[in-house]
Design a protein around this motif. Sequence first.
Motif, PDB file in Angstrom:
ATOM      1  N   ILE A 199     -31.076   8.806 -67.680  1.00  0.00           N
ATOM      2  CA  ILE A 199     -30.463   7.893 -68.314  1.00  0.00           C
ATOM      3  C   ILE A 199     -28.878   8.356 -68.123  1.00  0.00           C
ATOM      4  CG2 ILE A 199     -28.649   6.549 -70.270  1.00  0.00           C
ATOM      5  CD1 ILE A 199     -31.661   5.226 -71.097  1.00  0.00           C
ATOM      6  N   GLY A 200     -27.434   8.288 -67.801  1.00  0.00           N
ATOM      7  CA  GLY A 200     -27.123   9.054 -67.756  1.00  0.00           C
ATOM      8  C   GLY A 200     -26.564  10.282 -66.621  1.00  0.00           C
ATOM      9  N   ALA A 201     -27.247   9.934 -65.485  1.00  0.00           N
ATOM     10  CA  ALA A 201     -27.378  10.916 -63.538  1.00  0.00           C
ATOM     11  C   ALA A 201     -26.619  11.067 -63.736  1.00  0.00           C
ATOM     12  CB  ALA A 201     -28.763  10.396 -63.277  1.00  0.00           C
ATOM     13  N   MET A 202     -26.427  12.070 -63.201  1.00  0.00           N
ATOM     14  CA  MET A 202     -25.489  12.649 -62.448  1.00  0.00           C
ATOM     15  C   MET A 202     -25.879  13.075 -61.063  1.00  0.00           C
ATOM     16  SD  MET A 202     -21.409  12.268 -64.176  1.00  0.00           S
ATOM     17  CE  MET A 202     -20.664  12.744 -63.376  1.00  0.00           C
ATOM     18  N   PRO A 203     -24.820  13.320 -59.800  1.00  0.00           N
ATOM     19  CA  PRO A 203     -25.595  14.355 -58.811  1.00  0.00           C
ATOM     20  C   PRO A 203     -24.741  16.211 -59.131  1.00  0.00           C
ATOM     21  CG  PRO A 203     -23.634  12.806 -57.384  1.00  0.00           C
ATOM     22  CD  PRO A 203     -23.695  12.839 -59.395  1.00  0.00           C
ATOM     23  N   GLY A 204     -25.620  17.042 -58.294  1.00  0.00           N
ATOM     24  CA  GLY A 204     -25.030  18.407 -59.099  1.00  0.00           C
ATOM     25  C   GLY A 204     -23.622  18.847 -58.919  1.00  0.00           C
ATOM     26  N   ARG A 205     -22.776  19.502 -58.887  1.00  0.00           N
ATOM     27  CA  ARG A 205     -21.841  20.265 -59.260  1.00  0.00           C
ATOM     28  C   ARG A 205     -21.219  20.590 -57.601  1.00  0.00           C
ATOM     29  NH1 ARG A 205     -19.728  24.552 -63.675  1.00  0.00           N
ATOM     30  NH2 ARG A 205     -20.398  23.377 -65.903  1.00  0.00           N
ATOM     31  N   LEU A 206     -22.007  20.407 -56.768  1.00  0.00           N
ATOM     32  CA  LEU A 206     -22.275  20.696 -55.164  1.00  0.00           C
ATOM     33  C   LEU A 206     -21.343  19.552 -54.378  1.00  0.00           C
ATOM     34  CD1 LEU A 206     -24.760  23.025 -54.562  1.00  0.00           C
ATOM     35  CD2 LEU A 206     -22.313  23.456 -53.815  1.00  0.00           C
ATOM     36  N   MET A 219     -26.922   0.768 -62.772  1.00  0.00           N
ATOM     37  CA  MET A 219     -27.704   2.469 -61.830  1.00  0.00           C
ATOM     38  C   MET A 219     -27.529   2.507 -60.353  1.00  0.00           C
ATOM     39  SD  MET A 219     -30.080   2.828 -65.085  1.00  0.00           S
ATOM     40  CE  MET A 219     -31.238   4.737 -63.938  1.00  0.00           C
ATOM     41  N   ILE A 220     -27.641   0.999 -60.330  1.00  0.00           N
ATOM     42  CA  ILE A 220     -27.863   1.154 -58.726  1.00  0.00           C
ATOM     43  C   ILE A 220     -26.154   1.678 -57.966  1.00  0.00           C
ATOM     44  CG2 ILE A 220     -28.421   0.018 -56.369  1.00  0.00           C
ATOM     45  CD1 ILE A 220     -31.599  -1.210 -58.797  1.00  0.00           C
ATOM     46  N   ARG A 221     -25.603   0.502 -58.465  1.00  0.00           N
ATOM     47  CA  ARG A 221     -23.667   0.266 -58.128  1.00  0.00           C
ATOM     48  C   ARG A 221     -23.805   0.916 -58.362  1.00  0.00           C
ATOM     49  NH1 ARG A 221     -19.559  -2.879 -57.281  1.00  0.00           N
ATOM     50  NH2 ARG A 221     -18.690  -0.813 -56.583  1.00  0.00           N
ATOM     51  N   THR A 222     -23.724   2.872 -59.765  1.00  0.00           N
ATOM     52  CA  THR A 222     -23.289   3.933 -59.411  1.00  0.00           C
ATOM     53  C   THR A 222     -24.026   4.633 -58.196  1.00  0.00           C
ATOM     54  OG1 THR A 222     -22.963   3.473 -61.745  1.00  0.00           O
ATOM     55  CG2 THR A 222     -22.700   5.718 -60.863  1.00  0.00           C
ATOM     56  N   HIS A 227     -29.376  15.761 -61.370  1.00  0.00           N
ATOM     57  CA  HIS A 227     -30.308  15.179 -62.284  1.00  0.00           C
ATOM     58  C   HIS A 227     -31.232  13.553 -61.662  1.00  0.00           C
ATOM     59  CE1 HIS A 227     -27.035  16.215 -64.523  1.00  0.00           C
ATOM     60  NE2 HIS A 227     -28.297  16.841 -65.787  1.00  0.00           N
ATOM     61  N   ARG A 228     -32.011  13.165 -61.823  1.00  0.00           N
ATOM     62  CA  ARG A 228     -32.865  12.331 -60.749  1.00  0.00           C
ATOM     63  C   ARG A 228     -32.549  10.874 -61.447  1.00  0.00           C
ATOM     64  NH1 ARG A 228     -36.988  14.757 -57.945  1.00  0.00           N
ATOM     65  NH2 ARG A 228     -37.558  16.611 -58.134  1.00  0.00           N
ATOM     66  N   ARG A 229     -32.662  10.640 -60.718  1.00  0.00           N
ATOM     67  CA  ARG A 229     -31.380   8.391 -61.109  1.00  0.00           C
ATOM     68  C   ARG A 229     -32.618   7.907 -62.389  1.00  0.00           C
ATOM     69  NH1 ARG A 229     -30.760   4.774 -57.309  1.00  0.00           N
ATOM     70  NH2 ARG A 229     -32.196   5.204 -55.600  1.00  0.00           N
ATOM     71  N   THR A 230     -33.833   8.488 -62.533  1.00  0.00           N
ATOM     72  CA  THR A 230     -34.171   7.540 -64.164  1.00  0.00           C
ATOM     73  C   THR A 230     -34.221   8.134 -64.948  1.00  0.00           C
ATOM     74  OG1 THR A 230     -35.916  10.065 -63.591  1.00  0.00           O
ATOM     75  CG2 THR A 230     -36.896   8.242 -62.228  1.00  0.00           C
ATOM     76  N   TYR A 253     -30.522  13.631 -57.079  1.00  0.00           N
ATOM     77  CA  TYR A 253     -29.547  12.469 -57.361  1.00  0.00           C
ATOM     78  C   TYR A 253     -28.846  11.685 -56.423  1.00  0.00           C
ATOM     79  CZ  TYR A 253     -26.513   9.009 -58.904  1.00  0.00           C
ATOM     80  OH  TYR A 253     -25.821   7.342 -59.633  1.00  0.00           O
ATOM     81  N   ILE A 254     -29.274  12.231 -54.909  1.00  0.00           N
ATOM     82  CA  ILE A 254     -28.722  11.099 -53.689  1.00  0.00           C
ATOM     83  C   ILE A 254     -29.938  11.225 -52.990  1.00  0.00           C
ATOM     84  CG2 ILE A 254     -28.231  11.943 -51.576  1.00  0.00           C
ATOM     85  CD1 ILE A 254     -26.257  11.499 -53.591  1.00  0.00           C
ATOM     86  N   GLU A 255     -30.979  11.857 -53.176  1.00  0.00           N
ATOM     87  CA  GLU A 255     -32.342  12.089 -52.708  1.00  0.00           C
ATOM     88  C   GLU A 255     -32.726  12.629 -50.917  1.00  0.00           C
ATOM     89  OE1 GLU A 255     -34.208   8.573 -54.470  1.00  0.00           O
ATOM     90  OE2 GLU A 255     -34.312   9.293 -56.071  1.00  0.00           O
ATOM     91  N   GLU A 256     -31.365  12.389 -50.516  1.00  0.00           N
ATOM     92  CA  GLU A 256     -31.851  12.640 -49.158  1.00  0.00           C
ATOM     93  C   GLU A 256     -30.623  13.808 -48.902  1.00  0.00           C
ATOM     94  OE1 GLU A 256     -33.153  10.059 -47.005  1.00  0.00           O
ATOM     95  OE2 GLU A 256     -33.878   9.018 -48.494  1.00  0.00           O
ATOM     96  N   PRO A 257     -31.637  14.105 -47.909  1.00  0.00           N
ATOM     97  CA  PRO A 257     -30.720  15.767 -47.219  1.00  0.00           C
ATOM     98  C   PRO A 257     -29.324  15.804 -46.797  1.00  0.00           C
ATOM     99  CG  PRO A 257     -32.538  14.990 -46.174  1.00  0.00           C
ATOM    100  CD  PRO A 257     -32.221  13.764 -46.860  1.00  0.00           C
ATOM    101  N   TYR A 258     -27.763  16.423 -47.260  1.00  0.00           N
ATOM    102  CA  TYR A 258     -26.799  16.103 -47.191  1.00  0.00           C
ATOM    103  C   TYR A 258     -26.384  17.939 -46.279  1.00  0.00           C
ATOM    104  CZ  TYR A 258     -22.088  15.941 -47.389  1.00  0.00           C
ATOM    105  OH  TYR A 258     -20.503  15.910 -47.974  1.00  0.00           O
ATOM    106  N   ASP A 259     -25.592  17.672 -45.283  1.00  0.00           N
ATOM    107  CA  ASP A 259     -25.741  18.477 -44.724  1.00  0.00           C
ATOM    108  C   ASP A 259     -24.120  19.195 -44.883  1.00  0.00           C
ATOM    109  OD1 ASP A 259     -24.830  20.535 -42.840  1.00  0.00           O
ATOM    110  OD2 ASP A 259     -24.192  18.808 -41.424  1.00  0.00           O
ATOM    111  N   LEU A 260     -24.205  20.812 -45.438  1.00  0.00           N
ATOM    112  CA  LEU A 260     -24.052  22.017 -46.112  1.00  0.00           C
ATOM    113  C   LEU A 260     -23.631  23.055 -44.569  1.00  0.00           C
ATOM    114  CD1 LEU A 260     -24.832  22.004 -49.934  1.00  0.00           C
ATOM    115  CD2 LEU A 260     -23.237  20.918 -49.286  1.00  0.00           C
ATOM    116  N   SER A 261     -23.958  22.633 -44.060  1.00  0.00           N
ATOM    117  CA  SER A 261     -23.344  23.967 -42.981  1.00  0.00           C
ATOM    118  C   SER A 261     -22.484  24.133 -42.730  1.00  0.00           C
ATOM    119  CB  SER A 261     -24.596  24.060 -41.509  1.00  0.00           C
ATOM    120  OG  SER A 261     -24.151  22.209 -40.934  1.00  0.00           O
TER     121      SER A 261
END
Length: 775
Positions: free
Chosen positions: A399-406, A290-293, A394-397, A456-464
Amino acid sequence: MDVQSNVQRVPLLPLRGVLIFPGVRMNLDIGRQKSLRALDEARKNDDLLFLATQKELTTEDPQETDLYTIGTLVRINHTSALSNGTVRVQVEGLSRAEMISFVDKGSKRFSEVRIHETMTTVVTPQMEAMMRTVYTMYEQFAKQSRKASQETVIKLKEERNPEVFADTIAASLTLNIAQKQSLLAAIDVTVRLQTLIDILGNEQEVLALERKIGKQVKKAMDQTQKEYYLREQMKVIQHELGDREGRAEEVVELTEAIQTSGMPELVLKKALKELKRYERMPNNVGEAPMIRTYLDWLVQIPWKVETEDRLNMTAAEAILNEDHDGLEFVKERVLEYLAVCARTGSMKGPILCLAGPPGVGKTSLAQSIARSLGREFVRISLGGVRDEAEIRGHRRTYIGAMPGRLIQGMKKAGTINPVFLLDEIDKMAQDFRGDPSAALLEVLDPEQNDTFTDHYIEEPYDLSKVMFVTTANNVGAIPRPLLDRMEVLYLSGYTELEKCAIARHHLLPKEMKAHGLSGKDFQVKDVSLIDVIRHYTREAGVRQLQRQIATLCRKAVKLLMAEEKKRVIITKKMVEKLLGKPKFRYGEAETTDQVGTATGLAYTASGGTTLSVEVSCAPGKGKLMLTGKLGEVMRESAQAAFSYIRAHAKMLSVDPRFHEKQDIHIHIPEGATPKDGPSAGITMATALISALTGRPCRREVGMTGEMTLRGHVLPIGGLKEKALSAQRAGLTKILIPRENVRDIEDIPESVRKSLEIVFVSHLDDVLKHALKEGV
């Protein structure tokens, strides 16, 4: 110290990047013609020569201002010619000299110089102290730098003459020309010794810094070697234990990937922290993959990679016109965005919403926008999305969690500024899993999306820097807060001429290529395309038209393969033979003027259409019946029309007691199709008055507009689509609210020429144009 000066005329030899001190011997290579002649003159003049250094190395023929005034008087000891045409001369410095005058007579150069010779020198206590200081500093310099010979150090220890002492040290130091010139120009030996103290002190500081940097580099190298050694040991241990996964090498690769990914500082720290956890974690622990993914996602998401916008407006306009016919307003909006970017150098991505019926080219237009900007294109479909996690991940807790479509789309794009298409945004839904439209509020807000947070990423991401484009068939189905963040651009239906141009330039070449046809064996006449548009399609867009053209291509291929024909030309007659009988009747207007039947213009999600409103009156007790699967708004329109007629019965020549003697039935055909909208008021009122007065409705007239209880006609929307449907139905006159005069430019010119457009502000105006006199 006694200094004797005398003036003497001697040949002048300019030097480039070289300087000679008194008492020093040096070899010089002479190649310039004037310098060679100065050498010849010196051999005739007791071998004496004045050497002055040039201020600039590149000066080929130096004049007086190009030379330092203080130089060295030297004696020529030996000369020898070299094979390359130059002369090597050995000179010995005699004394300092100051240039008084400069004489340049063609091929000869002389200088009058004042020679400074030290006759007697008394070593004062101050000089003695300075000499000892200089010697101590020079000795330390020689040990630390290894740039001075020990012979020089030993020789200087016994030297008692301050002049020789200072010049010997000055000649042995590796200094730039400016520093050496300052030492040469110091006639007073005390000044010269002080200058040497300053120079040697500075050199010691530089050497100390070099040693410090060297130790740091060595320490870093030792640490790297240590880590390399430990990793090699770990590999051997893992191999002996049967661990084939190569965790150590994998960690090294991940570390390099993380450090070169361009992540912000906070994300970088988080990634390295997770990597350390992963490195210490045994392979049989379920959390390791999970950490590796998670780390793979952090590395593969673009953080800094940015596509350079193509800010050539002419090229962008050409691309938009090449890909699409019509849609001028949308093209103009894209070019405006490009113009602002070109002028300001940067601009936050706008949130455009392309709204219109199916098949009008919303998705393909978004692709053209990306191509005109030179950006990557990503598309995700939001139709039927009900889960908020589809947007935020999905939150990383889990099973099978993945980032959103964006985030998935950004990974696919590989850049931080793609054109991102959110398709069918009006078809999202919500249930117990959350509201995805609410999750999009942050994404589509230019003031907030620079810190978009995926669960899933849990950190801010710039979409501006992303240019978001959304599509919708029905803007009314988009939640109001979400719609407020978007700039809506309406794409209405195409005219017949635009459809014909689209078919000719885009659809036909595409289908011919897909079916293996060329212009030599397949041809479609323009009249045939018009026939297909009129009798085999009924739509605002061109999808059905594309299917019919594909059918023509398939039929043509069959004829060619069966060798029935060598070339297929689609004429109007061939259209019916290949596509069958016409599916639609072009010109749906009534063939005769009828009592109680009025033609209304309506707007649907599939474009404009015409509706016949039929009214029948029968003896009864004033019952009002509404059929045709009408919505609540249209039912209220019928009630309003009924009330207006009752209130103005005498003025309309209607029996004031009709509501007591007659039952009225209002029906709109095609009862299986739901109908609703706020623009059928005047149509229902006209049909009602026609039925009650016996005055026929004109068959060539269509109308649209809602009315008040006082008979005023209110403005409507979708004027272009309604005008297109009127032309398609064969109407020649349309009645529209006067307040819609501002929208008249939206109607294509070809449609305006084929229709008589009448502006009405009251029901009286409608009746004057829509009803005939009674018969």
